[in-house]
Design a protein around this motif. Structure first.
Motif, PDB file in Angstrom:
ATOM      1  N   TYR A 115    -107.239 133.360  -3.008  1.00  0.00           N
ATOM      2  CA  TYR A 115    -108.596 132.880  -3.261  1.00  0.00           C
ATOM      3  C   TYR A 115    -109.632 133.864  -2.721  1.00  0.00           C
ATOM      4  N   VAL A 116    -110.698 134.006  -3.475  1.00  0.00           N
ATOM      5  CA  VAL A 116    -111.882 134.733  -3.004  1.00  0.00           C
ATOM      6  C   VAL A 116    -113.037 133.744  -3.025  1.00  0.00           C
ATOM      7  N   ASN A 117    -113.732 133.631  -1.902  1.00  0.00           N
ATOM      8  CA  ASN A 117    -114.828 132.680  -1.799  1.00  0.00           C
ATOM      9  C   ASN A 117    -116.160 133.394  -1.595  1.00  0.00           C
ATOM     10  N   SER A 118    -117.226 132.703  -1.914  1.00  0.00           N
ATOM     11  CA  SER A 118    -118.559 133.269  -1.701  1.00  0.00           C
ATOM     12  C   SER A 118    -118.760 133.592  -0.226  1.00  0.00           C
ATOM     13  N   PRO A 119    -119.403 134.707   0.075  1.00  0.00           N
ATOM     14  CA  PRO A 119    -119.730 135.002   1.477  1.00  0.00           C
ATOM     15  C   PRO A 119    -120.840 134.091   1.962  1.00  0.00           C
ATOM     16  N   ASP A 120    -120.985 133.974   3.273  1.00  0.00           N
ATOM     17  CA  ASP A 120    -122.091 133.196   3.825  1.00  0.00           C
ATOM     18  C   ASP A 120    -123.420 133.777   3.372  1.00  0.00           C
ATOM     19  N   SER A 121    -124.379 132.906   3.140  1.00  0.00           N
ATOM     20  CA  SER A 121    -125.682 133.349   2.643  1.00  0.00           C
ATOM     21  C   SER A 121    -126.755 132.382   3.114  1.00  0.00           C
ATOM     22  N   VAL A 122    -127.968 132.577   2.634  1.00  0.00           N
ATOM     23  CA  VAL A 122    -129.079 131.689   2.975  1.00  0.00           C
ATOM     24  C   VAL A 122    -128.783 130.255   2.552  1.00  0.00           C
ATOM     25  N   ILE A 123    -128.046 130.080   1.455  1.00  0.00           N
ATOM     26  CA  ILE A 123    -127.811 128.733   0.917  1.00  0.00           C
ATOM     27  C   ILE A 123    -126.389 128.227   1.154  1.00  0.00           C
ATOM     28  N   TYR A 124    -125.524 129.043   1.760  1.00  0.00           N
ATOM     29  CA  TYR A 124    -124.129 128.620   1.911  1.00  0.00           C
ATOM     30  C   TYR A 124    -123.559 129.099   3.241  1.00  0.00           C
ATOM     31  N   HIS A 125    -123.089 128.134   4.022  1.00  0.00           N
ATOM     32  CA  HIS A 125    -122.354 128.428   5.246  1.00  0.00           C
ATOM     33  C   HIS A 125    -121.070 127.609   5.166  1.00  0.00           C
ATOM     34  N   LYS A 126    -119.955 128.267   5.070  1.00  0.00           N
ATOM     35  CA  LYS A 126    -118.694 127.567   4.822  1.00  0.00           C
ATOM     36  C   LYS A 126    -118.404 126.519   5.893  1.00  0.00           C
ATOM     37  N   SER A 127    -118.820 126.800   7.137  1.00  0.00           N
ATOM     38  CA  SER A 127    -118.551 125.857   8.224  1.00  0.00           C
ATOM     39  C   SER A 127    -119.409 124.601   8.129  1.00  0.00           C
ATOM     40  N   GLN A 128    -120.375 124.593   7.181  1.00  0.00           N
ATOM     41  CA  GLN A 128    -121.264 123.440   7.050  1.00  0.00           C
ATOM     42  C   GLN A 128    -121.088 122.712   5.716  1.00  0.00           C
ATOM     43  N   GLU A 129    -120.092 123.114   4.933  1.00  0.00           N
ATOM     44  CA  GLU A 129    -119.875 122.508   3.617  1.00  0.00           C
ATOM     45  C   GLU A 129    -118.469 121.915   3.538  1.00  0.00           C
ATOM     46  N   LEU A 130    -118.313 120.941   2.667  1.00  0.00           N
ATOM     47  CA  LEU A 130    -116.994 120.349   2.411  1.00  0.00           C
ATOM     48  C   LEU A 130    -116.805 120.267   0.904  1.00  0.00           C
ATOM     49  N   TYR A 131    -115.713 120.818   0.425  1.00  0.00           N
ATOM     50  CA  TYR A 131    -115.476 120.823  -1.021  1.00  0.00           C
ATOM     51  C   TYR A 131    -115.209 119.401  -1.512  1.00  0.00           C
ATOM     52  N   GLY A 132    -115.904 119.040  -2.594  1.00  0.00           N
ATOM     53  CA  GLY A 132    -115.691 117.737  -3.219  1.00  0.00           C
ATOM     54  C   GLY A 132    -116.581 116.628  -2.690  1.00  0.00           C
ATOM     55  N   LEU A 133    -117.410 116.906  -1.681  1.00  0.00           N
ATOM     56  CA  LEU A 133    -118.219 115.835  -1.099  1.00  0.00           C
ATOM     57  C   LEU A 133    -119.212 115.267  -2.110  1.00  0.00           C
ATOM     58  N   PHE A 134    -119.790 116.116  -2.940  1.00  0.00           N
ATOM     59  CA  PHE A 134    -120.749 115.635  -3.932  1.00  0.00           C
ATOM     60  C   PHE A 134    -120.087 114.638  -4.880  1.00  0.00           C
ATOM     61  N   GLN A 135    -118.879 114.960  -5.355  1.00  0.00           N
ATOM     62  CA  GLN A 135    -118.178 114.082  -6.291  1.00  0.00           C
ATOM     63  C   GLN A 135    -117.590 112.847  -5.597  1.00  0.00           C
ATOM     64  N   SER A 136    -117.457 112.900  -4.270  1.00  0.00           N
ATOM     65  CA  SER A 136    -116.730 111.847  -3.550  1.00  0.00           C
ATOM     66  C   SER A 136    -117.599 110.916  -2.732  1.00  0.00           C
ATOM     67  N   GLU A 155    -120.433 120.743  12.457  1.00  0.00           N
ATOM     68  CA  GLU A 155    -121.383 120.519  11.359  1.00  0.00           C
ATOM     69  C   GLU A 155    -120.745 119.731  10.220  1.00  0.00           C
ATOM     70  N   GLN A 156    -119.496 120.045   9.901  1.00  0.00           N
ATOM     71  CA  GLN A 156    -118.797 119.314   8.839  1.00  0.00           C
ATOM     72  C   GLN A 156    -118.559 117.860   9.234  1.00  0.00           C
ATOM     73  N   ILE A 157    -118.234 117.638  10.493  1.00  0.00           N
ATOM     74  CA  ILE A 157    -117.992 116.282  10.970  1.00  0.00           C
ATOM     75  C   ILE A 157    -119.276 115.455  10.889  1.00  0.00           C
ATOM     76  N   LYS A 158    -120.379 116.055  11.313  1.00  0.00           N
ATOM     77  CA  LYS A 158    -121.663 115.347  11.263  1.00  0.00           C
ATOM     78  C   LYS A 158    -122.061 115.046   9.826  1.00  0.00           C
ATOM     79  N   LEU A 159    -121.726 115.951   8.925  1.00  0.00           N
ATOM     80  CA  LEU A 159    -122.000 115.728   7.507  1.00  0.00           C
ATOM     81  C   LEU A 159    -121.229 114.511   7.007  1.00  0.00           C
ATOM     82  N   LEU A 160    -119.959 114.409   7.369  1.00  0.00           N
ATOM     83  CA  LEU A 160    -119.130 113.272   6.954  1.00  0.00           C
ATOM     84  C   LEU A 160    -119.593 111.970   7.596  1.00  0.00           C
ATOM     85  N   ARG A 161    -120.035 112.071   8.841  1.00  0.00           N
ATOM     86  CA  ARG A 161    -120.388 110.872   9.590  1.00  0.00           C
ATOM     87  C   ARG A 161    -121.585 110.138   8.997  1.00  0.00           C
TER      88      ARG A 161
END
Length: 644
Positions: A233-254, A295-301
């Motif tokens: 897998y190749v993933n997007s690098p961190d940027s102004v709009i994306y920090h991997k440690s702050q996102e969870l895949y599938g959260l929008f759909q779930s 950050e991911q935990i707080k997002l889920l909480r």
């Protein structure tokens, strides 16, 4: 710009409970709804949402406002863009003029990157569905994995052409700037200066943030190319709009299913999420192989406190289940663990079962985390030293749980399973808690030392601060009662005409009679606009200011309108017109008193600056005496002791 009629249409359509529920799990509490505030580290529900008033307020961090303000704060969008977000949600057509080149350049970098990512999602998705290469390679790959067309559409899966420059060429031709193709990570630049597509000849998994914006992409090599390749897998690098440690895949759909089930399943990969969705288990997200972050935990909480870690049954899966669990416990999450049979992962396991069978299996095999950890750490351990290390590890996990009742329950369970005295476990647990607090204290003292090196100016409560407080109280009354009738039958001595005054009219004319005005621009705006609309038959200051386009005014009004608790109807103290009149008059006298005190202070400073000028000093001393007399008269009228 969006015209006023369209803004009103959007505001009328937007249901604040519906919108806030996109990001926060709300529960009904009386006539309002409450939930964890998304704007700070909220451990107990501090956010109150009032559907009748159309506003929200956090009683911890103070954030408040109307539905547009919520989107502005949560998504970091300007006012017009937040309106557009709501317009899209409620399918309201907004016609805007074509932006000039200068205005396009002035768009924020963040918004420009979202726009590029949205276009890229459509490009990859359309390429897979509508080109021969896309259908024969990308779409075929997903069909072979067993994904249905509706699931492919739900997750907007795609394919990037094998030509290394196909995407970049198409994006540039469509008018997107190289700068944003590079900043989003969709392309990278070679030494010779040419742009290369990062995901060429890969199937694409878009990352869609909780608000529905495309934040990043994951590209996977096809199976025939993965042999011997470490990085599939190749993933997007961190940027102004994306920090991997702050996102969870599938959260929008779930997210809706997570709220409904009040539980989330945590898996590792993209296909794990997708396969479980296809099997009917939709409350599932993936951290995509990274260590779980706070950050991911707080997002889920925001959506649930109940999490089940669902991993492969091999050693790596067990290690993943153990990793980051103390963080989950510390953040108040209730953890269960389900390790699948050896050789299975959530993707393969879900594809072999019906929705009913999978749900039954998950319900039956979830294990309380502490029981799972105890079994794993003590399995086959006979050496006393290793056993004590394992027990200490378990007690350490118990010590980070913030809820004392839950902690006590685990202490009892731990003592029972390990055949140990509760007192021993409590003593060791308290030691860990003391050590953690000592560490926190050391960090606090370090911060204090830094503040000492950079001393802050001492704040004192001046007359200006007090005046600001009085202005605030008057503005609160205007928001709550501005259109209520305050005095009736007031006769004009000049012509004998009789007038009635609403609250806002009374305050406005009373200040105007002495040439006074609020110092705060925001409070002055509230007074001026309330007075300006006071003759409108359908003017309601509470709704008007809560939905005000100025975010500061909206936040203030919302904060005023939502109270931390509400007494029952029989216990509420209601202001009648007489009580309200007394309150307004008292505050207006307070306002004058503070104004006079500030004037006295200025005169005394001026007196010092004229030392040696006898004539000026005599004039100023006389003015000071007159001002002191005026201050004493106002104080007496307001029921205060006369100031000498």
């Amino acid at each position: 710009m969006i015209d006023r009629a369209t803004v009103d249409k959007i505001m009328n359509a937007a249901n604040i409970v519906d919108v806030v529920s996109e990001f926060v799990s709300l529960r009904k509490s009386g006539s309002s709804y409450v939930g964890l505030c998304p704007f700070h580290d909220d451990r107990t529900p501090s956010l109150s949402v009032s559907p009748s008033k159309g506003v929200y307020k956090c009683f911890s961090c103070g954030k408040a406002g109307h539905v547009v303000k919520f989107i502005m704060d949560h998504e970091q969008l300007p006012y017009n863009e937040a309106l557009m977000w709501l317009a899209r949600k409620y399918h309201i057509e907004v016609r805007e003029r074509e932006l000039t080149e200068e205005e396009k350049r002035e768009r924020s970098e963040r918004e420009s990157m979202f726009i590029v990512n949205e276009w890229a999602l459509k490009f990859f998705h359309d390429t897979m569905l509508n080109t021969e290469e896309g259908k024969n390679i990308g779409l075929q790959y997903f069909y072979q994995r067993g994904f249905r067309a509706d699931i492919i559409e739900r997750f907007k899966l795609g394919f990037s052409p094998s030509d290394r420059h196909a995407f970049a060429d198409a994006a540039l031709k469509a008018g997107y700037q190289e700068d944003f193709l590079l900043k989003t990570g969709l392309c990278y630049r070679r030494d010779n200066g040419s742009l290369v597509d990062r995901y060429h000849n890969r199937v694409i998994f878009p990352w869609i943030g909780v608000s529905g914006k495309v934040t990043a992409f994951g590209g996977r090599l096809l199976d025939v190319r993965t042999k011997g390749v470490v990085q599939k897998y190749v993933n997007s690098p961190d940027s102004v709009i994306y920090h991997k440690s702050q996102e969870l895949y599938g959260l929008f759909q779930s997210k809706k299913a997570i709220v409904k089930e009040d539980r989330v399943f945590m898996v590792e990969g993209y296909t794990d999420v997708i396969s479980m969705h296809q099997c009917g288990i939709e409350n599932v997200v993936a951290n995509s192989g990274t260590a779980l972050s706070v950050e991911q935990i707080k997002l889920l909480r925001r959506f649930t406190r109940n999490i089940t870690l669902l991993y492969d049954g091999d050693e790596a899966g067990i290690h993943a289940a153990m990793r980051g669990t103390d963080m989950l416990l510390k953040e108040g999450m209730n953890i269960k663990v389900l390790v699948l049979p050896d050789g299975e992962d959530p993707d393969s396991f879900a594809r072999k079962r019906s929705a009913e069978d999978l749900k039954s299996y998950l319900d039956a095999h979830q294990t309380d985390f502490m029981a799972f950890k105890t079994a794993m750490l003590l399995k086959g351990v006979t050496d006393p030293i290793k056993r004590s290390e394992a027990i200490n590890n378990i007690i350490l996990s118990i010590s980070v749980i913030p809820d004392p009742v839950v902690r006590d329950t685990y202490v009892k369970e731990c003592a029972l399973q390990m055949n140990m005295a509760e007192a021993t476990i409590i003593m060791q647990m308290n030691k860990f808690i003391r050590e953690d607090k000592a560490q926190q204290q050391r960090e606090y003292e370090r911060k204090k030392e830094q503040e000492v090196r950079e001393p802050q100016p001492v704040k004192t409560q001046s007359a200006a601060v007090r005046t600001g407080h009085v202005e605030r109280l008057l503005a609160e009354i205007i928001v709550k009662h501005g259109q209520e009738m305050l005095v009736e039958g007031v006769e004009n001595p000049e012509d004998g005409s009789v007038y009635d005054f609403t609250v806002s009219q009374y305050i406005y004319h009373d200040l105007l009679s002495d040439g006074l005005a609020f110092e705060s621009p925001m409070y002055d705006t509230i007074l001026q606009e309330a007075f300006g609309h006071s003759t409108d038959a359908d003017f309601h200051p509470d709704t008007y200011f809560a939905h005000h386009p100025d975010p500061a005014v909206s936040e203030f009004a919302s904060s005023v309108l939502i109270e931390p608790f509400r007494l029952s109807a029989t216990l509420q103290i209601r202001d009648d017109s007489e009580t309200l009149l007394k309150k307004v008059r008292h505050l207006l006298l307070d306002f004058r008193l503070d104004y006079v005190e500030k004037k006295l202070k200025a005169l005394r400073l001026e007196l010092k600056s004229h030392a040696g000028d006898a004539e000026a000093m005599m004039r100023l001393m006389q003015e000071i005496k007159e001002t002191q007399n005026l201050r004493n008269i106002i104080a007496k009228h307001n029921g205060n002791n006369i100031i000498t």
